[in-house]
Design a protein around this motif. Structure first.
Motif, PDB file in Angstrom:
ATOM      1  N   ASP A 115       0.871  -1.170   0.000  1.00  5.51           N
ATOM      2  CA  ASP A 115       0.000   0.000   0.000  1.00  5.51           C
ATOM      3  C   ASP A 115       0.910   1.222   0.000  1.00  5.51           C
ATOM      4  OD1 ASP A 115      -1.342   2.290   1.464  1.00  5.51           O
ATOM      5  OD2 ASP A 115      -3.042   0.939   1.343  1.00  5.51           O
ATOM      6  N   LEU A 116       0.811   2.036  -1.027  1.00  2.55           N
ATOM      7  CA  LEU A 116       1.791   3.103  -1.216  1.00  2.55           C
ATOM      8  C   LEU A 116       1.119   4.464  -1.340  1.00  2.55           C
ATOM      9  CD1 LEU A 116       4.994   2.692  -3.240  1.00  2.55           C
ATOM     10  CD2 LEU A 116       3.606   4.685  -3.707  1.00  2.55           C
ATOM     11  N   VAL A 153       4.158  -2.263   3.531  1.00  2.88           N
ATOM     12  CA  VAL A 153       4.206  -3.572   2.875  1.00  2.88           C
ATOM     13  C   VAL A 153       3.876  -4.653   3.903  1.00  2.88           C
ATOM     14  CG1 VAL A 153       5.577  -5.116   1.452  1.00  2.88           C
ATOM     15  CG2 VAL A 153       6.019  -2.657   1.380  1.00  2.88           C
ATOM     16  N   TYR A 154       2.872  -5.463   3.586  1.00  2.26           N
ATOM     17  CA  TYR A 154       2.424  -6.530   4.469  1.00  2.26           C
ATOM     18  C   TYR A 154       2.992  -7.852   3.952  1.00  2.26           C
ATOM     19  CZ  TYR A 154      -0.861  -2.857   5.755  1.00  2.26           C
ATOM     20  OH  TYR A 154      -1.413  -1.662   6.152  1.00  2.26           O
ATOM     21  N   VAL A 155       3.727  -8.553   4.816  1.00  4.63           N
ATOM     22  CA  VAL A 155       4.398  -9.778   4.393  1.00  4.63           C
ATOM     23  C   VAL A 155       4.178 -10.888   5.418  1.00  4.63           C
ATOM     24  CG1 VAL A 155       6.184  -8.615   3.046  1.00  4.63           C
ATOM     25  CG2 VAL A 155       6.568  -9.044   5.479  1.00  4.63           C
ATOM     26  N   LEU A 194       4.504  -1.643 -11.878  1.00  2.96           N
ATOM     27  CA  LEU A 194       4.422  -3.084 -11.661  1.00  2.96           C
ATOM     28  C   LEU A 194       5.329  -3.838 -12.627  1.00  2.96           C
ATOM     29  CD1 LEU A 194       0.633  -3.529 -10.917  1.00  2.96           C
ATOM     30  CD2 LEU A 194       2.496  -4.350  -9.459  1.00  2.96           C
ATOM     31  N   GLY A 195       5.576  -3.271 -13.796  1.00  2.90           N
ATOM     32  CA  GLY A 195       6.505  -3.887 -14.733  1.00  2.90           C
ATOM     33  C   GLY A 195       7.891  -4.020 -14.134  1.00  2.90           C
ATOM     34  N   VAL A 253       3.353  -8.979  -6.860  1.00  7.69           N
ATOM     35  CA  VAL A 253       2.871  -8.373  -5.619  1.00  7.69           C
ATOM     36  C   VAL A 253       1.522  -7.698  -5.870  1.00  7.69           C
ATOM     37  CG1 VAL A 253       5.237  -8.000  -4.848  1.00  7.69           C
ATOM     38  CG2 VAL A 253       4.022  -6.140  -5.985  1.00  7.69           C
ATOM     39  N   GLN A 254       0.701  -7.650  -4.815  1.00  9.40           N
ATOM     40  CA  GLN A 254      -0.489  -6.804  -4.865  1.00  9.40           C
ATOM     41  C   GLN A 254      -0.051  -5.382  -4.514  1.00  9.40           C
ATOM     42  OE1 GLN A 254      -3.257  -9.522  -2.405  1.00  9.40           O
ATOM     43  NE2 GLN A 254      -4.633  -8.317  -3.695  1.00  9.40           N
TER      44      GLN A 254
END
Length: 342
Positions: free
Chosen positions: A175-176, A246-248, A212-213, A229-230
């Motif tokens: 989430d950015l 970032v959720y990991v 995303l690329g 990644v989402q």
């Protein structure tokens, strides 16, 4: 030794940021500034905050004599940049700040940017410009492709973890939050003060954002298998800064230890104490990245938060860091200024 520098696209935000940063570099002299729509204007009239500097007037690119230029920064829009770089002297060192040379696969470029690549020879020789991970290649490069600012933030938060195998590669959510200067200086209705302030919104939802690329390319290469990644970016009513949450899935202390080891000798990356979280306020106007790790209440999950200034470490500061390596300068020269606060 003084290196003569040209900046193409100097009338945009990243161009102005390059001028600001180079003003503190002892071994660089700006000899040419281009701005097609503002050709003939003084830089002081386009950016009054730079009026104290003795700078050449803006001109058209075809008016620049590159024979005496040691390195050229190209801060032009996507698609335009590849067409310009293709025509520059083959011996000229170039740091490109657009997206035109970031993706190694021409088909991937066409997928994400909507047009065939027009400079395939240059694309093949370009080195990806995430300095901390490609510095050995950058030192000997003629053409370096600066990363996307969002892409840089996400990679600082994830590359060491992917390399070390301490997270589940199929459970990554990013989430950015992005400041408005990341959208450039062109007039856009949705960026008017009355339409942007007092709120924020998600955009490129569902996996359509072009950066995303870069994530797909870089993370998959690290892992040796496809990694997706989402990722959802949000536009916030701030001038500068990116904050990536970032959720990991992985052990939080192992993740913290991985960052501490990976970034121990990096001059621009600060890993905060375990449980501390960064703010864009604390990196504003600087080339620093702050990274924090916190355990989630759900066992076996962690939250990584990374903050940087999109115009500096996310773009122009990164470009100068790369140029230093290409020209044989100390990597940190002109870039150790403290962040602006408040």
């Amino acid at each position: 030794m003084t290196h003569k520098i040209a900046i193409l696209g100097a009338s945009g935000y990243t161009g102005a940021e390059l001028v600001r940063l180079i003003s503190g570099h002892p071994n660089m002299d700006i000899v040419a500034l281009s701005g097609e729509r503002k050709a003939g204007m003084r830089m002081a009239d386009v950016f009054p905050h730079l009026r104290h500097m003795q700078l050449p007037d803006l001109c058209r690119i075809d008016e620049i004599d590159f024979s005496d230029v040691g390195l050229c920064f190209c801060a032009l829009p996507h698609k335009t940049s590849q067409e310009v770089v293709r025509e520059l002297p083959a011996s000229l060192k170039v740091v490109d700040l657009s997206a035109d040379f970031r993706l190694r696969d021409p088909d991937a470029y066409q997928k994400w940017y909507g047009n065939p690549h027009a400079a395939l020879d240059q694309q093949r020789e370009a080195v990806y410009g995430l300095t901390e991970f490609y510095r050995d290649d950058i030192r000997g490069a003629r053409l370096v492709a600066g990363t996307g600012c969002n892409a840089a933030t996400g990679q600082f938060a994830l590359r060491p973890l992917i390399s070390a195998g301490v997270i589940d590669l199929d459970e990554i959510i990013m989430d950015l939050k992005c400041a408005v200067s990341g959208a450039g200086r062109s007039l856009k209705e949705n960026l008017l003060h009355a339409e942007l302030s007092e709120g924020y919104n998600a955009y490129a939802v569902g996996g359509t954002h072009r950066h995303l690329g870069e994530f797909d390319q870089e993370f998959s290469a690290l892992a040796g298998r496809p990694v997706k990644v989402q990722f959802t970016p949000h536009l916030i009513p701030a001038n500068r800064g990116i904050l990536a949450t970032v959720y990991v899935k992985g052990d939080a202390l192992a993740i913290f230890d991985t960052f501490s080891a990976a970034y121990a000798d990096e001059p621009f990356i600060e890993v905060l104490a375990f449980g501390d979280t960064p703010s864009t306020h604390n990196v504003r106007g600087s080339n620093f990245v702050h990274i924090g790790v916190t355990a989630d209440r759900i066992e076996g999950r962690a939250i990584v938060i990374a903050a940087l200034d999109n115009l500096t470490k996310g773009s122009s500061g990164q470009a100068l860091q790369n140029a230093n390596l290409m020209l044989g300068e100390e990597e940190t020269t002109g870039l150790m200024m403290a962040p602006l606060f408040p």
